[in-house]
Write an enzyme that holds these catalytic residues in place. Sequence first.
Site, PDB file in Angstrom:
ATOM      1  N   ASP A 131       0.802  -1.240   0.000  1.00  0.00           N
ATOM      2  CA  ASP A 131       0.000   0.000   0.000  1.00  0.00           C
ATOM      3  C   ASP A 131       0.830   1.284   0.000  1.00  0.00           C
ATOM      4  OD1 ASP A 131      -2.185  -1.708   0.195  1.00  0.00           O
ATOM      5  OD2 ASP A 131      -2.239  -1.593   2.381  1.00  0.00           O
TER       6      ASP A 131
ATOM      7  N   ARG B 104      -6.643  -2.321 -21.409  1.00  0.00           N
ATOM      8  CA  ARG B 104      -6.745  -1.259 -22.432  1.00  0.00           C
ATOM      9  C   ARG B 104      -6.918  -1.868 -23.832  1.00  0.00           C
ATOM     10  NH1 ARG B 104      -7.738   4.117 -22.309  1.00  0.00           N
ATOM     11  NH2 ARG B 104      -6.020   4.652 -20.936  1.00  0.00           N
TER      12      ARG B 104
ATOM     13  N   MET C 199      -5.939  -2.236  -5.178  1.00  0.00           N
ATOM     14  CA  MET C 199      -5.763  -2.242  -3.719  1.00  0.00           C
ATOM     15  C   MET C 199      -5.071  -0.967  -3.245  1.00  0.00           C
ATOM     16  SD  MET C 199      -4.799  -6.065  -2.506  1.00  0.00           S
ATOM     17  CE  MET C 199      -6.081  -7.287  -2.225  1.00  0.00           C
TER      18      MET C 199
ATOM     19  N   GLU D   3      -7.946   7.654 -17.964  1.00  0.00           N
ATOM     20  CA  GLU D   3      -8.739   8.857 -18.232  1.00  0.00           C
ATOM     21  C   GLU D   3      -9.168   9.534 -16.929  1.00  0.00           C
ATOM     22  OE1 GLU D   3      -8.706   6.256 -20.266  1.00  0.00           O
ATOM     23  OE2 GLU D   3      -8.033   7.449 -21.974  1.00  0.00           O
TER      24      GLU D   3
ATOM     25  N   ARG E 151     -17.734  -1.888 -18.205  1.00  0.00           N
ATOM     26  CA  ARG E 151     -17.291  -3.119 -17.553  1.00  0.00           C
ATOM     27  C   ARG E 151     -16.494  -2.770 -16.292  1.00  0.00           C
ATOM     28  NH1 ARG E 151     -20.282  -4.932 -20.652  1.00  0.00           N
ATOM     29  NH2 ARG E 151     -20.107  -6.750 -22.030  1.00  0.00           N
TER      30      ARG E 151
ATOM     31  N   HIS F 283      -6.242  -9.883  -5.206  1.00  0.00           N
ATOM     32  CA  HIS F 283      -5.004 -10.328  -4.553  1.00  0.00           C
ATOM     33  C   HIS F 283      -3.863 -10.671  -5.502  1.00  0.00           C
ATOM     34  CE1 HIS F 283      -7.854 -10.470  -1.276  1.00  0.00           C
ATOM     35  NE2 HIS F 283      -6.818 -10.412  -0.459  1.00  0.00           N
ATOM     36  N   LEU F 284      -4.134 -10.731  -6.801  1.00  0.00           N
ATOM     37  CA  LEU F 284      -2.989 -10.971  -7.691  1.00  0.00           C
ATOM     38  C   LEU F 284      -1.973  -9.832  -7.551  1.00  0.00           C
ATOM     39  CD1 LEU F 284      -2.931  -9.097 -10.519  1.00  0.00           C
ATOM     40  CD2 LEU F 284      -4.930 -10.484 -11.036  1.00  0.00           C
TER      41      LEU F 284
ATOM     42  N   ARG G  35      -0.761  -8.784  -4.882  1.00  0.00           N
ATOM     43  CA  ARG G  35       0.162  -9.039  -3.770  1.00  0.00           C
ATOM     44  C   ARG G  35       1.211 -10.099  -4.090  1.00  0.00           C
ATOM     45  NH1 ARG G  35      -3.445  -8.630   1.262  1.00  0.00           N
ATOM     46  NH2 ARG G  35      -2.942 -10.787   1.677  1.00  0.00           N
TER      47      ARG G  35
HETATM   48  O1  F6P Z   1      -2.497  -4.045   3.229  1.00  0.00           O
HETATM   49  C1  F6P Z   1      -2.337  -4.830   2.107  1.00  0.00           C
HETATM   50  C2  F6P Z   1      -3.679  -5.180   1.515  1.00  0.00           C
HETATM   51  O2  F6P Z   1      -3.462  -5.970   0.367  1.00  0.00           O
HETATM   52  C3  F6P Z   1      -4.585  -4.008   1.187  1.00  0.00           C
HETATM   53  O3  F6P Z   1      -4.247  -3.383  -0.021  1.00  0.00           O
HETATM   54  C4  F6P Z   1      -5.935  -4.671   1.178  1.00  0.00           C
HETATM   55  O4  F6P Z   1      -6.937  -3.745   1.537  1.00  0.00           O
HETATM   56  C5  F6P Z   1      -5.814  -5.720   2.250  1.00  0.00           C
HETATM   57  O5  F6P Z   1      -4.429  -5.949   2.419  1.00  0.00           O
HETATM   58  C6  F6P Z   1      -6.497  -7.013   1.922  1.00  0.00           C
HETATM   59  O6  F6P Z   1      -6.377  -7.855   3.004  1.00  0.00           O
HETATM   60  P1  F6P Z   1      -6.754  -9.401   3.038  1.00  0.00           P
HETATM   61  O7  F6P Z   1      -5.567 -10.167   2.635  1.00  0.00           O
HETATM   62  O8  F6P Z   1      -7.106  -9.639   4.456  1.00  0.00           O
HETATM   63  O9  F6P Z   1      -7.870  -9.599   2.080  1.00  0.00           O
END
Ligand code: F6P
Length: 326
Positions: A131, A158, A173, A191, A250, A256-257, A259
């Site tokens: 973040d 795009r 995220m 945009e 759309r 989560h990809l 992360r």
């Molecule tokens: O803090 C990292 C983060 O990926 C945020 O961007 C997101 O809001 C949160 O964690 C999601 O958390 P979880 O893994 O509990 O879904």
Amino acid sequence: MGKIKKIGVLTSGGDAPGMNAAIRAVVRTAVYNKIEVMGIRQGYQGMIDANFNEMNSNSVSDIIQRGGTILKTARCEKFRTPEGRKKAYDNLREAQIDGVVVIGGDGSFTGARIFNEEYDIPFVGVPGTIDNDIYGTDYTIGYDTALNTVVEAVDKIRDTASAHNRMFFVEVMGAEAGFIALYSGIATGAEAILIPETRGESRDLKKMIETGNKRKKSSNIIIVAEGEQEGGAFAIAEKLKDDFKEYDVRVSVLGHLQRGGSPSAIDRVNASRLGHAAVEALLDDQKSVMVGIQNGEISLVPFRKAVKLHKDVNHDLITLAEILSV
Ligand code: F6P
């Protein structure tokens, strides 16, 4: 070098690419300084369960390029309680751990700050979260990689958006912060970019999107930060779709990809510097501080400040994004 003979290292909160590179730096710096190092598994939960493993140089071979965290991570409710912290302290003492490196985000540092007010085992933090929302460091570990992942995904969106004349709302995220949204929006030529940092300003979403939509473009990408006050990308798309009838609308929630994946070179280098600096700080008798990188240099910031003070985005970049989307 005096009283620190053995340290622990843990990762806590949401995982972030580059956490492994930071663990590696902590372990290798400890070995270099001839101090023992224990891996604490699953964040603070591992402290409470005495889930400790001795580590050496070999334990961190071949991990600098890997996403996730070899120590596992967790968000631990029990560590929020005095009983949980007492158990953690007793276990650390029993294992003769004299100092701990906590790699995580602001929630993890809040726990570390409280622990260091109650107990005498020093904790030093390394900012690890995609973040980038931690005060006292220009970059957090994982942010650069996540940003590049988002840019790659939006570039792909795009292509299909242009092919179909579509308007896409892409949710990214960032928790309560808009760093990923703002930077990825600029990098992909979005945009419009909707972020929580403009909270309180009177905003006309329709107008914001129209600003970037004066020419009849073949595609429109609106990046929506998950912390945006109007709700998520689905809610915003629903609210606005009747105003942009010429487009097929759309929504894509990247999730989560963002992360995962192999850390970028920048994240690996930052993680290496920060992990090393955290061990140096413990050897230097520091406690209750986070190591950060400010203007390219390592800095120490008290947990108190790192968790309390708000790190804002650069508002010039919000203006820049608006100018460049005419
Ligand atoms: O803090 C990292 C983060 O990926 C945020 O961007 C997101 O809001 C949160 O964690 C999601 O958390 P979880 O893994 O509990 O879904």
